[in-house]
Enzyme design. Sequence first.
Site, PDB file in Angstrom:
ATOM      1  CD  GLU A   1      -2.595   1.137   2.717  1.00  0.00           C
ATOM      2  OE1 GLU A   1      -3.594   1.863   2.812  1.00  0.00           O
ATOM      3  OE2 GLU A   1      -2.232   0.342   3.622  1.00  0.00           O
TER       4      GLU A   1
ATOM      5  CB  CYS B   1      -4.509  -1.870   4.078  1.00  0.00           C
ATOM      6  SG  CYS B   1      -3.626  -2.134   5.649  1.00  0.00           S
TER       7      CYS B   1
ATOM      8  CE  LYS C   1      -7.276   1.290   3.237  1.00  0.00           C
ATOM      9  NZ  LYS C   1      -6.073   1.689   4.004  1.00  0.00           N
TER      10      LYS C   1
END
EC number: 6.3.5.1
Length: 552
Positions: A58, A161, A125
């Site tokens: 990330e 994540c 994300k």
Amino acid sequence: MQSTTLVNHQAVRSSRLKLKIQIAQLNFLVGDIEGNARKIIDLALNDQNAVDAIVFPELAITGYPPEDLLLRPHFIHRVERAIELICSEVSQLCLVIGYPRYRDGKLFNVAGVVSGGQLIAEYEKHKLPNYSVFDEKRYFAPGHEAVTFNLKGVQLGLTVCEDIWEAEPAAMSRAAGAQLLLNLNASPFHIGKAPEREELVQKRAMDNGIPIIYTNLVGGQDELVFDGGSFAVDAKGDLVHRAAFFEESCPTVELECDSDSVSPIPQHVEPLMSEAQRVYQALVLGVRDYVVKNGFNGAIIGLSGGVDSALTLAIAADALGPDQVEVVLMPSRYTADMSNQDAEAEAEALGVEYRTIPIEPAFKAFLEMLSDEFAGKPVDVTEENIQARCRGIILMAISNKKGRILLTTGNKSEMSVGYATLYGDMAGGFAPIKDVPKTLVYELCRYRNGLSPVIPDRVLERPPSAELAPDQKDSDSLPDYPVLDQILERYVEQDQDPAAIITAGFDRSTVERVIGLVDRNEYKRRQAPPGVKITRRAYGRDRRYPLTWRKS
């Protein structure tokens, strides 16, 4: 829900093939956009004929966490140029890279896919953590769409994540046709985190019937340490690969693919370390990267002969090498001979340079200078603090002169209750064991001695003392550390109130005294240097309390 499906130059596949995906578990430097991009390019060019794709962590291009650097327009422009550079130099390989991206006036945390020298897909994300050390809602807008892409005929889904910690993003990707899920991470270390991650990802894989490759960042960044330990699980949730912890690693996950399934081939599974080993390695990596990335010439430590400075010295020597560490013994009129002997033994065992500078001349000078101010007043903690500040002045002077960072030696138990001196033993640039409770300090010392004996048994056996007054012991001022640390864990890390702690069996007066000390000493902790986070709730960016508030 929307799926983006793009086909690369190898999209057509036979009925059965092998897919090779490399995990780029690398140590990136926050803000070094050009250097990080070059690191990505160099790995890609080196391995372009060996694998089909490389998955990076990330925000690999910026390093993690970039914090308010993200608010600078020029910073984002540099990221855009870095992506263009990567596309121009890497044309034979598929890369999945994390970076920030502006779109429609909003900033997103993105996983981008570069294939054939072009940026072919970007996933934004979904889940933005805003707890503990995370502050992503300050910077990013959430994405809402599933994105898949085609690699040699296999549909790959993307998550970043926190997305894997909630059920929805993985389910969306699976529903969009993903046969394999890639998860890009910058997941920091704390005690118990590695098994927790794996159990969660195994559940996601089982729930969705899809294999998952989990790529994690490695390296120290200010208080945070990213521990690596990247891994892969199959569609049944079985762990089929685990990379090394606390070091860069670029293993390849091989997958057998046919029209119905994608199955990772079981490979090397790095053993899980013991908890003491994980914590120790986190401290070593955190110190090394803080010192090296910030350009210091090495480290200075005040070595007392006590357990805290002994552990700090061992960590520093292991992190930087003995030639990059020097220690100073600064005995006072209250320092026991055995303390000096043990400190010298520690320095010699680790092969570091040491010298002795007694503080008596400076202490006497300060007492003489202040004699009129102190006239008629009894000796108290003031004189103890003057000794600590004499030491702080000496150590900071050496640090300034030699360009070596001063490492403080205070532990979490002491910092919690204010058993430390501002501008004295708290003076320094980095605090390696700031988040290590005293009882864990002893455990880590025993662990380190198991590797090679560097801390004398006497240091671990005699009662701890600041040695700032005659026959002084820590227990004169504090509860015994096993009791203190249990109360602190409940109050600081679990946010239990006094009544709950007392109900759990702890003495009321002791609980009230400890909590009172914790609450009153926030002002000291706010002025302390940063240190490595190893518990679930560390002081600093993790646990944030006001300096001024009504204490209940």
